[in-house]
Design an enzyme around this catalytic site. Structure first.
Site, PDB file in Angstrom:
ATOM      1  CB  THR B  16      30.735  25.749  -2.264  1.00  0.00           C
ATOM      2  OG1 THR B  16      29.675  26.315  -3.042  1.00  0.00           O
ATOM      3  CG2 THR B  16      32.066  26.131  -2.891  1.00  0.00           C
ATOM      4  CG  MET B  18      25.237  18.972   2.881  1.00  0.00           C
ATOM      5  SD  MET B  18      23.637  18.639   3.620  1.00  0.00           S
ATOM      6  CE  MET B  18      22.698  18.290   2.122  1.00  0.00           C
ATOM      7  CB  SER B  43      33.056  30.733  -2.576  1.00  0.00           C
ATOM      8  OG  SER B  43      32.346  29.616  -3.033  1.00  0.00           O
ATOM      9  NE  ARG B 113      15.847  13.791  -9.967  1.00  0.00           N
ATOM     10  CZ  ARG B 113      15.549  14.332  -8.804  1.00  0.00           C
ATOM     11  NH1 ARG B 113      14.278  14.403  -8.412  1.00  0.00           N
ATOM     12  NH2 ARG B 113      16.480  14.807  -8.010  1.00  0.00           N
ATOM     13  CB  CYS B 151      17.399  11.749  -1.931  1.00  0.00           C
ATOM     14  SG  CYS B 151      16.272  12.962  -1.247  1.00  0.00           S
ATOM     15  CD  GLU B 204      11.093  14.391  -1.689  1.00  0.00           C
ATOM     16  OE1 GLU B 204      11.463  15.455  -2.241  1.00  0.00           O
ATOM     17  OE2 GLU B 204      11.887  13.480  -1.385  1.00  0.00           O
ATOM     18  CE  LYS B 207      11.068  17.014  -7.260  1.00  0.00           C
ATOM     19  NZ  LYS B 207      11.923  17.811  -6.352  1.00  0.00           N
ATOM     20  CG  HIS B 244      15.516  10.399   2.869  1.00  0.00           C
ATOM     21  ND1 HIS B 244      15.927  11.345   3.772  1.00  0.00           N
ATOM     22  CD2 HIS B 244      15.352  11.063   1.688  1.00  0.00           C
ATOM     23  CE1 HIS B 244      16.014  12.520   3.172  1.00  0.00           C
ATOM     24  NE2 HIS B 244      15.674  12.376   1.914  1.00  0.00           N
ATOM     25  CG  ASN B 332      19.408  12.063   2.820  1.00  0.00           C
ATOM     26  OD1 ASN B 332      19.751  11.421   3.820  1.00  0.00           O
ATOM     27  ND2 ASN B 332      19.518  13.364   2.740  1.00  0.00           N
ATOM     28  CB  THR B 333      23.726  13.374   0.814  1.00  0.00           C
ATOM     29  OG1 THR B 333      24.516  12.766   1.828  1.00  0.00           O
ATOM     30  CG2 THR B 333      22.720  14.331   1.433  1.00  0.00           C
TER      31      THR B 333
END
Lengths: 354, 354, 354, 354
Positions: B16, B18, B43, B113, B151, B204, B207, B244, B332-333
């Site tokens: 649910t 993004m 949910s 990771r 990302c 960030e 990473k 990005h 990025n997504t």
């Protein structure tokens, strides 16, 4: 030519533009200067107050009631000083003409910044470079022409100055996030910048890579030898209204500690601070340790003279002990244009150069 | 466990959210996979279609009609594969538990990771690193856990790959301008980003500075030795929704021409392209010579599979012949999360690893 | 003049502009029409593909390879149809000249919309108004001129149509929140709209208050009698890229239930839907009950033909039983310009008017 | 309880929030009040200056050095006055408890605004409504509770006041474009508002439709009879940081000229102006005839006390002589919250109610 009330009479060229309005606003109750002439293009003959949309800026009634003149020598009368935020193309020909004709011109336009006869000044960085003016007199100019750097270069030179004084800079790799006001008005179309970033600004990178070297250079007689380090610039336009952010990767010849840089920056004072000039902020560089700062909307007016202090944060080590990183914010139309130029004028006034 | 219709049954965790919605959308008519389980938090028990606000994404009716399950092994049934965009804290404990219990998990969460037992994969960059999975089997895990990078690191590793193959990288100094969707939902408050830039994103930079080195490292048996160059990252959040942007200053051991880099990037093909995987773009890297490009809003969906190609522009020389500059844009997504992960799953499917 | 392949040859005027590019993109694989001429101003003689910045739009290679022509009758050759998104000033003189000279012109420019000889068409609203063309023939025009309404009026007329068919409208008080693309390119300066709203758009309110009345008027022979209700418009420019939002307060002569209006809107089909025209969305009006919808970024491409459906939400009672409120969203450059105009062309094609 | 220095000691509840910071900033050098207590939630026990991110606001060193307290009666000590921008849920129970316990509380939270025992005050609009406090004393409250209206209702009531005084209002149909700061912090996620508009704010329309009627109502003894006209509100959230814009369609019983309304508004003075209260702007309502004004970024700080004046423009006739239109701008966290509340406190101070 001292004017009534002991203040110098000044003209602001292109006074109806965005930066021009900044000038008139910052000069609205100035202790040394009084705006007596404003020039424009499409609004010649109109009342100044009816020619500006206002950007929430305070402008004195006296200035609002001036009549907009054309940008010609004849229109300027007997002013003691001329501030010029003229567009590049016009500045190129008009400014030297005015200087030769006897006007004392301080400009933030770009065409003459790298001329060897023209001092390029940020008052905290290189007040001594006003010595370059001697070469203009040798050329028989009756007036003079002094230049303010590019809005991004201004903040960069200011922040590099205390570091350059202490360490031997080798390379500075800078990435910028610049506000739309840097492009003037109408400037950047909204369709180009909403939900977007533009990784390019025409001619900007070359300016950022050369102007600080001139300002940080050494003066010998009336000749400036540029500083010998190198700058790489990658510029980006972002959806902010005011305030240029610059993230720097700095390489030096010597080992250094980030804390040392923070101390150098936060304790730095230049000649404007020593002289107590009206537009000089108490701290030209404010160092913050707060997470995620500086930020344009929160920090662009920080300090005792809004818009005149650079704010530096995220000072930290680079990939080795000879490199460091930091992020700086500098108000592009104040520290990067009108404010720096007025501060230069104040310096010249106090040094008897006006 | 081959499911009906020849497709594998897959679960999407945190479906649910993004990024979760991106997964379900991209899997809505996938030739290999069929979403049969979606999990969520607040949910649970509701219809999936009533739990998502939609982001203008297309989602199949079949998926919209699923009932949202809790994120527990028992709720997942007998799925062949689990996609996990779980929040960091939950991913940390849940993912290894699932992998040990027999689930095949591919995640874009961060906690595992850099684990030496977990392959960190961008399919065009290091498909061979799936060999790391052997060490999970040695540890007695019944399932497996594969990770997708951060990302920003995903786009960076992808663009560095062809250069790294040909030249000896020494240093990469990267400055990023990252979209708000990178922070998930609700993510960045609007009061923090309107008319603003934030020069900081928690955790960030670390990473971005480490993950590409793992991905570009050499595999020996089931052990990865990280690549030996160095990365410096300065990250910025800007007011863009998706995409990005990263501006790179690259130093190598050898002299090189910018045109050579442009050619290396534009002709690069990875194993997904060779195998013709469904989510593989024809060109993983699109090079543009257009002025002021790439730009997030104009270029984030460029290429044959929207959001899967990095777009690179402004390729030019650095301060000497051993350095160069370029700007890259990566969604990025999609390339940075759901898309890369699905592409990894496709690769594993074709290699018989699922 | 039927062209090769059975498709009509069409010209797109001002094809390098923002809306012009929308036209060429939407016509890139059209079953009835083929773009064979594109005109422009500053890029005459250049390849079309080199004259457009692209807005992430797909444009066929065939169109990209066209040479940009000047906007003169001689440059248009023997095209069967001319689409005109010309700027107002140029449209005013050029369009009637083209129509008289024999060209069939469909325009979304404003100058001729309220001319009594020019049909003002939204195909779902008033297809019969094409009957007005008879009066052009009476005037001896060899070609014809058909007009598409203002981008805000288009969505408004579409949504009012099913209500007007059933209830007696008395007053419509509309407040708009309009995207910057409505002003074309370069259009709204970013300095005017970032962190801002402008409660004014030149000449817009008059168009919104009059054009829907003409479209919803009755045709008698070739004469349109405007509808007799009244519209009050208060327009605002906001920082969105695409999609005009309009909030309506509606007063009628009869009592009515909001649910009735929701049903009228969601079940509405016009002639384009009955004819199955290529650019006709299955549902011209999509009604949503979701909280806080419609929203420009999430809903502007809703429906079977992206950008062609208006999305309506927040349907509720007004201050009494004879009034109601609703919010509509309509894509301003598709339903409000290129898309509506192409749909009109399709309608005319199928009716034998081309 | 007069405190040292002749100033009253005041507490600001929820002082670490966005509006709380506005209070502390506006009270930083106030002639009547001195902040001696600040309360918060997550930062209890910390120094106030270390608990606020600052929004570019000036806050006195004295306030920055306060220790954040919990929001309980015991923590407040013997303050003379309590300012409360508490979240709704907490305000609901805490505020009456404080008032009964003897604290004098002025709140801009919503729960008690429509209580018949609680005066709802905009000092220029209905100073006399403080008479409602008599009913609290009858109920045995030792302290008192006064309420400031919703941020949208505040500007609306202020602008309607001079009209209501002169004409008989029948209906007001208002459409709003509201800044994200109206939702507090973190408030609206950036993903919800970038390139977007949300035509909905929870519970907002009901407040806008009822609160002005209470404020413009008649006081009889300690009972307010609401004004008898009707308000219809359609609210929208837009991507501005501060400043709510409201476009009004006004219907009256009498014919009127727009110029008359302009004159009523621009000449209006309330009791705060007559008393010369410190936070009272010289002109509570500024009327502008400039095209396209008011605008949030340009006008939100207009006037002698930044953020306290509503700016009204685009005053024009409606569809008949009994209706008019205008657009108003009012700063939502100043005139709509902290500023109005402080002005009410000043009024009460001068009336001997504190």
């Amino acid at each position: 030519v001292k004017s009534s009330g002991g203040k110098l009479d000044v003209a602001v060229l292109a006074a109806t533009g965005m930066v021009g309005q900044r000038y008139v606003s910052m000069l609205s109750s100035h202790p040394y200067f009084r705006v007596t002439r404003v020039t424009g293009q499409s609004s010649v003959g109109k009342r100044y107050g009816d020619s500006v949309s206002g950007y929430g800026l305070h402008i004195s009634d006296e200035a609002l009631d001036l009549e907009v003149q054309g940008t010609r020598p004849e229109s300027l009368g007997e002013v003691d000083l001329v501030f010029s935020p003229l567009p590049t193309d016009i500045a190129k020909t008009v400014e030297p003409k005015l200087a030769r004709a006897g006007f004392k011109v301080i400009t933030d336009a770009s065409p003459h910044r790298m001329d060897r006869h023209v001092p390029l000044i940020v008052p905290e960085v290189n007040p001594g470079h006003l010595g370059v003016l001697a070469s203009q007199r040798k050329d028989g100019w009756k007036g003079l022409l002094v230049s303010t750097p590019n809005c991004t270069a201004a903040g960069l030179a200011l922040v590099l100055k205390p570091i350059h004084d202490k360490l031997t800079l080798r390379r500075v790799i800078v990435s910028t996030l610049q506000a739309v006001s840097g492009a003037g008005y109408p400037g950047v179309p909204s369709l180009d910048i909403l939900d977007n970033v533009i990784p390019y600004i025409k001619d900007e990178e070359e300016k950022v890579e050369t102007e600080p070297l001139k300002m940080l250079g050494a003066l010998d007689g009336s000749v400036v030898t540029p500083a010998r380090f190198e700058i790489s610039a990658m510029v980006h336009r972002v959806a902010t209204t005011d305030g240029h952010l610059e993230s720097l990767y700095i390489e030096t010849e010597e080992d250094f500690e980030p804390e040392e840089v923070a101390r150098l920056l936060s304790t730095f004072k230049g000649e404007p601070q020593k002289l107590g000039l009206p537009t000089a902020p108490l701290q030209p560089i404010i160092v913050t340790a707060a997470e995620g700062r500086p930020q344009p909307r929160l920090d662009r007016y920080a300090g005792s003279v809004p818009g005149m202090s650079a704010v530096v944060g995220r000072i930290r080590r680079g990939l080795d002990r000879k490199s460091g990183r930091l992020t700086l914010l500098s108000h592009n139309t104040i520290r990067g244009a009108a404010g720096s130029t007025i501060l230069t004028a104040e310096l010249m006034y106090r040094k008897g150069l006006l």
